[in-house]
Design a protein around this motif. Structure first.
Motif, PDB file in Angstrom:
ATOM      1  N   SER A 138      86.273 -37.041  21.062  1.00 20.70           N
ATOM      2  CA  SER A 138      85.745 -35.690  21.114  1.00 20.70           C
ATOM      3  C   SER A 138      84.517 -35.680  20.217  1.00 20.70           C
ATOM      4  O   SER A 138      84.119 -36.727  19.689  1.00 20.70           O
ATOM      5  CB  SER A 138      86.785 -34.669  20.621  1.00 20.70           C
ATOM      6  N   ALA A 139      83.928 -34.529  20.021  1.00 24.30           N
ATOM      7  CA  ALA A 139      82.735 -34.451  19.182  1.00 24.30           C
ATOM      8  C   ALA A 139      83.034 -34.836  17.739  1.00 24.30           C
ATOM      9  O   ALA A 139      82.141 -35.273  17.006  1.00 24.30           O
ATOM     10  CB  ALA A 139      82.151 -33.042  19.241  1.00 24.30           C
ATOM     11  N   ARG A 140      84.301 -34.690  17.323  1.00 27.81           N
ATOM     12  CA  ARG A 140      84.624 -34.895  15.919  1.00 27.81           C
ATOM     13  C   ARG A 140      85.492 -36.108  15.614  1.00 27.81           C
ATOM     14  O   ARG A 140      85.620 -36.494  14.458  1.00 27.81           O
ATOM     15  CB  ARG A 140      85.328 -33.646  15.373  1.00 27.81           C
ATOM     16  N   ARG A 141      86.108 -36.664  16.622  1.00 26.22           N
ATOM     17  CA  ARG A 141      87.026 -37.768  16.316  1.00 26.22           C
ATOM     18  C   ARG A 141      87.137 -38.743  17.461  1.00 26.22           C
ATOM     19  O   ARG A 141      86.758 -38.448  18.594  1.00 26.22           O
ATOM     20  CB  ARG A 141      88.407 -37.232  15.945  1.00 26.22           C
ATOM     21  N   GLN A 142      87.684 -39.905  17.152  1.00 26.93           N
ATOM     22  CA  GLN A 142      87.959 -40.940  18.141  1.00 26.93           C
ATOM     23  C   GLN A 142      89.260 -41.633  17.759  1.00 26.93           C
ATOM     24  O   GLN A 142      89.455 -41.991  16.599  1.00 26.93           O
ATOM     25  CB  GLN A 142      86.823 -41.960  18.195  1.00 26.93           C
ATOM     26  N   LYS A 153      78.145 -33.988  27.274  1.00 25.80           N
ATOM     27  CA  LYS A 153      77.200 -33.186  26.504  1.00 25.80           C
ATOM     28  C   LYS A 153      75.896 -32.981  27.266  1.00 25.80           C
ATOM     29  O   LYS A 153      75.351 -31.868  27.300  1.00 25.80           O
ATOM     30  CB  LYS A 153      76.916 -33.864  25.163  1.00 25.80           C
ATOM     31  N   LYS A 184     100.285 -30.477  13.972  1.00 23.82           N
ATOM     32  CA  LYS A 184      99.226 -29.733  14.635  1.00 23.82           C
ATOM     33  C   LYS A 184      99.792 -28.934  15.795  1.00 23.82           C
ATOM     34  O   LYS A 184     100.665 -29.413  16.512  1.00 23.82           O
ATOM     35  CB  LYS A 184      98.158 -30.707  15.165  1.00 23.82           C
TER      36      LYS A 184
END
Length: 215
Positions: free
Chosen positions: A130-134, A76, A3
């Motif tokens: 994050s909003a998409r992963r942990q 958020k 990444k």
């Protein structure tokens, strides 16, 4: 393919000066994401409640994940910039007995009396969400404390250093004179294991400038 790594900032869900210092050490930019008022602070404290005879590793990982989720919700709700949120929590364990922060000087004396002359574990869990992963990691180190007399324990407690510290001591402070040996992560004992933290951050595409060369 690896990444791409950036040098973006993160949110740090901790007011610990030691964790902030350690993040600065590896060059991570951050802003703190703390409770806005006493009610939010109290809600966070309630997350630290133990569930029965919980194992130290299970306890510290569960609490850290809950605190990270709570911090993400605050981000958020406040309409803040979406960034990864880092949370860490440390506990000291003597066998299955968990030593958190002392509630008073007398409690600190009680903890240190039990730890002196013995070897214990220091467990620090790290969680980044994050909003998409942990992602999460656990650092476990062992610390042997040299024997201490009651007068030495009282003098150390009177210095004020044990306040707010898991296990009632700070390895980077005066207590270092009584630490006979450590095995594991010194930064983890301080409250933020840098190896595990840097590894998790890379998984979120965030470089530690003092360690990594951005792609």
């Amino acid at each position: 393919m690896p990444k791409p790594r950036t040098q973006g900032r993160i949110w740090l869900a901790s007011q610990s000066p030691r964790r902030q210092e350690l993040l600065h050490q590896i060059g991570i930019g951050f802003d703190t994401l703390l409770p806005a008022d006493a009610a939010e602070a109290h809600a966070l404290e309630e997350l630290e409640a133990m569930l029965g005879r919980e194992a130290p590793a299970s306890y510290v990982q569960r609490v850290t994940a809950l605190k990270a989720g709570s911090a993400l919700a605050r981000m958020k709700a406040r309409g803040l910039e979406a960034r990864p949120v880092l949370c860490a929590d440390t506990t000291v364990a003597l066998g299955r007995d968990i030593f958190g922060k002392p509630e008073s000087d007398a409690h600190a004396v009680e903890m240190l009396t039990r730890l002196a002359g013995r070897t214990h574990r220091v467990l620090t869990a790290v969680c980044i969400v994050s909003a998409r992963r942990q992602r999460a990691a656990l650092s476990v180190s062992t610390v042997a404390i040299a024997p201490m007399t009651p007068a030495q324990i009282r003098a150390y407690v009177a210095s004020g250093e044990p306040r707010g510290k898991a296990g009632a001591y700070a390895i980077q402070g005066r207590m270092a004179a009584w630490v006979a040996t450590i095995r594991g992560s010194h930064s983890g004992i301080m409250g933020l294991p840098l190896h595990e933290t840097a590894t998790l951050l890379r998984d979120f595409g965030i470089a530690a400038p003092n360690l990594d060369t951005p792609a």
